[in-house]
Design an enzyme around this catalytic site. Structure first.
Site: not given
Ligand code: SPV
Ligand code: MG
Length: 299
Positions: A54, A110, A42-44, A118-119, A83, A116, A155, A186, A81
């Protein structure tokens, strides 16, 4: 079986499959030992573990270094992930090359712009990638991979940015045509309405991956019913470790003693086991001279 093939099997399996977040070698190892068949890098979580945001504040080669430890520590496939691919098509295809060298099984990118965000932070305000530009990026990544089984997941952030179902379908279809192996759709809603609407119209054109962080109340049987292929539990090792570290730090700070907490932390033996100390001991038996006399003979 190769890690790439195993990830491909997970994505294409008729059965609903699950992968779990990890953010370093230790958490990756724990995910594998638990029984999961794959890891979400996971990027986060990786950025949070580094103490940064992130927002591509960690460079892609710094992420690669973490991945290398994760990959070395485990035998199950890792889906990165990635990004937005850390730049344009050229950066993204170089990323694929470097991931294959490190035995990473696949990458998800994505359709937003670099750097980027975070979503779940101001999703509505986030600029999306141009569809043709993003499709070219996917095509470049697929053309670059050496191993046919390496997986590229596209994504779609149309729901995150408030653009709706039609845009989500248009984008997913373009990415399918560009060669993506699966689509990650997502949503930041607390219910599954957007995902359900997408699944009905999408009708199985490619496997679909979801991240139910916000709609966590939805029963898992519903995902199966909708025909989803892969669920990502995206950040729960990071979040659980934050709780655990805050708790134990506070207690030690308050007590100025370890008396009360020893029973609540992993034993040192467990740390050594996870590090593979036993293997080193066995290797020492095999490769190190066993006595002073041996040593004398060799000198
Ligand atoms: C991550 O885990 O970094 C993701 C998922 O990209 S989210 O945090 O839901 O965007
Ligand atoms: Mg991410």
């Amino acid at each position: 079986m190769k890690k790439t093939k195993r990830l491909r099997k997970l994505i294409n399996s008729k059965k609903l499959e699950f992968i779990m977040e990890a953010h370093n070698g230790l958490s990756a190892k724990i995910v594998e030992e638990t029984g999961f068949k794959g890891i979400w890098a996971s990027g986060l979580s990786i950025s949070a573990a580094m103490g940064v945001r992130d927002n591509n504040e960690a460079s892609w080669t710094q992420v690669l270094d973490v991945l290398e430890f994760m990959s070395d520590a485990t035998s199950i496939p890792i889906l990165l992930d990635g990004d937005t691919g850390y730049g344009n098509f050229n950066n993204a295809r170089r990323l694929v090359k470097k991931l294959e060298q490190r035995n990473i099984a696949g990458v998800c990118i994505e359709d937003k712009q670099f750097p980027k965000m975070n979503s779940f932070i101001n999703g509505q305000l986030q600029p999306m990638a141009d569809i043709d530009e993003f499709s070219g990026k996917i095509k470049a990544m697929k053309d670059t991979q050496n191993d046919d089984d390496f997986v590229v997941v596209a994504r779609v952030e149309a729901f995150i940015t408030g653009r709706g179902l039609e845009e989500a379908l248009k984008r997913a279809e373009a990415y399918r045509k560009a060669g993506a192996d699966a689509v990650l759709i997502h949503s930041k809603r607390s219910d599954i309405a957007e995902i359900e609407a997408f699944m009905k119209e999408w009708a199985g054109r490619l496997p679909v991956v979801i991240v139910p962080t916000k709609y966590y109340m939805t029963p898992t049987s519903k995902f199966q019913e909708l025909g989803i292929s892969l669920v990502i539990w995206a950040n729960h090792n990071l979040r659980s470790s934050i709780e655990a570290m805050k708790n134990i730090s506070a207690r030690i700070y308050r007590d100025e003693s370890l008396v009360q907490i020893e029973k609540d932390v992993a034993s040192l033996e467990e740390v050594f086991r996870l590090q593979g100390v036993e293997e080193l001991e066995a290797a020492e038996e095999q490769y190190l001279p066993s006595s002073e006399q041996d040593l004398d003979e060799r000198i």
